[in-house]
Every structure is written in C-alpha cells, then in structure tokens.
Enzyme design. Structure first.
Site, PDB file in Angstrom:
ATOM      1  N   CYS A  17     -10.935   3.337  -0.137  1.00 51.29           N
ATOM      2  CA  CYS A  17      -9.502   3.550   0.087  1.00 51.29           C
ATOM      3  C   CYS A  17      -9.186   2.777   1.352  1.00 51.29           C
ATOM      4  O   CYS A  17      -9.928   2.845   2.343  1.00 51.29           O
ATOM      5  CB  CYS A  17      -9.207   5.034   0.274  1.00 51.29           C
ATOM      6  SG  CYS A  17      -7.577   5.371   0.993  1.00 51.29           S
ATOM      7  N   THR A  18      -8.079   2.026   1.334  1.00 47.09           N
ATOM      8  CA  THR A  18      -7.814   1.111   2.445  1.00 47.09           C
ATOM      9  C   THR A  18      -7.431   1.833   3.743  1.00 47.09           C
ATOM     10  O   THR A  18      -7.419   1.217   4.806  1.00 47.09           O
ATOM     11  CB  THR A  18      -6.723   0.102   2.054  1.00 47.09           C
ATOM     12  OG1 THR A  18      -5.558   0.827   1.614  1.00 47.09           O
ATOM     13  CG2 THR A  18      -7.197  -0.808   0.932  1.00 47.09           C
TER      14      THR A  18
ATOM     15  N   ASP B 208       0.862  -1.195   0.000  1.00 47.80           N
ATOM     16  CA  ASP B 208       0.000   0.000   0.000  1.00 47.80           C
ATOM     17  C   ASP B 208       0.895   1.240   0.000  1.00 47.80           C
ATOM     18  O   ASP B 208       2.092   1.149   0.296  1.00 47.80           O
ATOM     19  CB  ASP B 208      -0.898   0.004   1.252  1.00 47.80           C
ATOM     20  CG  ASP B 208      -1.781   1.244   1.327  1.00 47.80           C
ATOM     21  OD1 ASP B 208      -2.468   1.558   0.338  1.00 47.80           O
ATOM     22  OD2 ASP B 208      -1.795   1.922   2.376  1.00 47.80           O
ATOM     23  N   SER B 209       0.274   2.394  -0.272  1.00 50.03           N
ATOM     24  CA  SER B 209       1.021   3.655  -0.246  1.00 50.03           C
ATOM     25  C   SER B 209       1.470   4.010   1.173  1.00 50.03           C
ATOM     26  O   SER B 209       2.308   4.890   1.349  1.00 50.03           O
ATOM     27  CB  SER B 209       0.134   4.780  -0.776  1.00 50.03           C
ATOM     28  OG  SER B 209      -0.973   4.947   0.092  1.00 50.03           O
TER      29      SER B 209
ATOM     30  N   THR C 233      -5.934   2.894  -5.010  1.00 46.37           N
ATOM     31  CA  THR C 233      -5.304   3.875  -5.903  1.00 46.37           C
ATOM     32  C   THR C 233      -4.249   3.210  -6.782  1.00 46.37           C
ATOM     33  O   THR C 233      -4.243   3.386  -8.012  1.00 46.37           O
ATOM     34  CB  THR C 233      -4.668   4.993  -5.049  1.00 46.37           C
ATOM     35  OG1 THR C 233      -5.676   5.526  -4.189  1.00 46.37           O
ATOM     36  CG2 THR C 233      -4.092   6.087  -5.897  1.00 46.37           C
TER      37      THR C 233
ATOM     38  N   GLY D 151      -2.898   9.262  -3.677  1.00 42.45           N
ATOM     39  CA  GLY D 151      -4.207   9.529  -4.289  1.00 42.45           C
ATOM     40  C   GLY D 151      -4.406  10.888  -4.913  1.00 42.45           C
ATOM     41  O   GLY D 151      -5.377  11.093  -5.643  1.00 42.45           O
TER      42      GLY D 151
ATOM     43  N   CYS E 165      -4.244  -1.414  -2.058  1.00 36.98           N
ATOM     44  CA  CYS E 165      -4.379   0.034  -2.255  1.00 36.98           C
ATOM     45  C   CYS E 165      -5.254   0.221  -3.489  1.00 36.98           C
ATOM     46  O   CYS E 165      -4.863  -0.199  -4.595  1.00 36.98           O
ATOM     47  CB  CYS E 165      -2.991   0.623  -2.468  1.00 36.98           C
ATOM     48  SG  CYS E 165      -2.986   2.385  -2.836  1.00 36.98           S
TER      49      CYS E 165
HETATM   50  N1  DGL Z   1      -4.732   3.414   0.664  1.00 35.99           N
HETATM   51  C1  DGL Z   1      -4.822   3.893  -0.669  1.00 35.99           C
HETATM   52  C2  DGL Z   1      -6.105   3.408  -1.358  1.00 35.99           C
HETATM   53  O1  DGL Z   1      -6.631   2.371  -1.025  1.00 35.99           O
HETATM   54  C3  DGL Z   1      -4.592   5.337  -1.000  1.00 35.99           C
HETATM   55  C4  DGL Z   1      -3.961   6.255  -0.067  1.00 35.99           C
HETATM   56  C5  DGL Z   1      -3.171   7.368  -0.715  1.00 35.99           C
HETATM   57  O2  DGL Z   1      -3.761   8.326  -1.234  1.00 35.99           O
HETATM   58  O3  DGL Z   1      -1.972   7.231  -0.685  1.00 35.99           O
HETATM   59  O4  DGL Z   1      -6.585   4.043  -2.262  1.00 35.99           O
END
Ligand code: DGL
Length: 257
Positions: A186-187, A12-13, A78, A45, A76
C-alpha cells in the site's frame, strides 16, 4: 492529442501515492506532475470493491476534464486492484500505469524465502492479487498481512508516532522472526518505514512498488515518444476541504527516509 508537455497525473486515495511520486520525480525529472489525493474519501481499502471502482473512475474523469494529461499513474494498490482494467477500457488513448505489490522483486531476491505482503483488505481479496500470488507462490512462501488503521494514521500525519508503532506491533507481532522480506503493498506504508523497521528489526528487507512503477512509466512514455526534458513541475491537489491536507502532502514529498 497527447503532447509531450502535458501532465502525468498521479492518483491515490490520499497522501500515500506521494511515495510513488518521489520515485517518479527522480526517474523523470523533466516531467510535469499533477498529484491528486482523494483524502475526502480515504481510506479506500476497507470499502466494497464497487465503491473503490466508482471513486477511482470519478477521479479520473475529473482529472481528464480539468487538465491536459498524457499519462495516468494509479499510485494506489487498492484502486489498481479494483479499477485499472475499467480505467484502461474507458480511456484507451491514455497511458495508464498501475502499481502492484512488489512480489516479483521479493521472489527474485529470496528464492525459497518467506515474504509477508502488508496491504489493504481490498488489495488482498481482489482477483488481481490472487493472480500475482499464484505467479510466485512456488518460489516463495507468501503471507497476507492486512493492516487496518495504518492508512488513517498516515493520512493524519502520524507516520512515526507512538500509536503508529503500537499498531504495527499488533499487526506484525505474530510474524516476528518469521519473515525474510516484507512487501509494503500500500503506497501509504513506506512513510511509516522507520516505525516498521523498529518493530521488525534490521534483518527483514522492506520492499515497495514505487521504483518499479516509475521505471514502467518512463518505459511507456519513451515507447510513445512522449518523454519531456523540461524543467520539471509538481502540482498537488486534494479533494479534502481541510487545507492542512496540502501541507501534509508537501511534508510527505520532503520526508527523509
Ligand atoms: N494507498 C492505497 C494503496 O496503495 C490505499 C489506501 C487506502 O486504503 O485508502 O493501497
């Protein structure tokens, strides 16, 4: 060659994908998980799609170079929207599971209902989401709800802080009384579930894609004969030089809902 005891990487980010890792551990308790959060580059994102794609591909290359992997879960929305096809094309030998907003669950449970999808700007503008939306927009009314600033608060550990609730009031205020369900697309957002619930009230069902992603991962491993029934393991890595990110990550792993 992929081996049963190799790791399942979860990417993930930042710390958000830990909400998916929690489901993965429940669904696959005998597996070895390697979690990698790219907090040094979060949030993804609000970046141009090309940047998200490049960051995701670089993270995958790094993981593959450093660890034996049998599967990769892009936890993630995104990164999945921007890069899952490229990751699959670059690594056809690897099981790659992406997460997407839980619109199917929403459409199955609320035919004719009004469903909000709260997600990042990248997720909501990408073609992948448009395709998903058109699969279900005859069954339910879908409202796109961008939530700028929320990921940053979760990354900072402020999952239930007054400023998080204030931001959620601003984001969700226009939708009060207008939704049957809210998809957390978004996670990072499931970690702010308590504050979201306070703002929306109990009448709105909150859905996320974590459980479905864990089930799909199990299905793919089973199909490939790669399920492991070991003692289970979780390793957490983060690109941020701030040692506090590992503490925050472990906190998210233990967080009560
Ligand atoms: N956790 C990410 C998702 O599921 C995005 C978070 C970010 O913007 O970095 O979209």
């Amino acid at each position: 060659m992929n081996e049963k005891h190799d790791y399942i990487a979860v990417f993930d980010s930042g710390v958000g994908g830990i909400s998916v890792l929690r489901h993965l551990r429940k669904t696959l308790p005998g597996e070895r998980f390697l979690y990698f959060g790219d907090s040094a580059n979060a949030p993804y994102g609000s970046r141009p799609t090309e940047e998200v794609r490049a960051l995701t591909l670089a993270a995958v290359e790094k993981l593959l170079a450093e660890y034996p992997l049998k599967a990769l879960v892009i936890a993630c929305n995104t990164a999945t929207a921007a890069a899952v096809n490229d990751v699959r094309a670059a690594h056809p030998e690897l099981i790659v599971v992406g997460i997407e907003p839980a619109l199917k669950v929403a459409a199955d449970h609320f035919p004719g209902g009004r469903v909000g999808v709260m997600a990042t700007e990248v997720t909501l503008r990408e073609e992948k989401f448009d395709t998903l939306l058109h699969r279900f927009d005859e069954d339910v009314t879908i409202l796109k709800i961008p939530a700028p600033g929320l990921v940053e608060l979760v990354e900072a550990g402020k999952v239930d802080a007054p400023e998080t609730e204030a931001l959620l009031k601003k984001i969700l205020g226009p939708y009060l009384g207008k939704l049957d369900a809210l998809v957390l697309g978004c996670t990072h957002y499931p970690f702010a579930r308590k504050a979201i619930r306070r703002v929306l009230g109990d009448g709105v069902i909150l859905l996320d894609g974590g459980e479905g992603t864990a089930r799909e991962t199990r299905r793919r491993l089973q199909q490939a004969g790669l399920l492991e029934n070991g003692t289970g393991e979780v390793r957490i890595c983060n690109s941020s030089p701030d040692p506090d990110m590992l503490r925050l990550s472990r906190e998210r792993l233990q967080q009560e809902d």
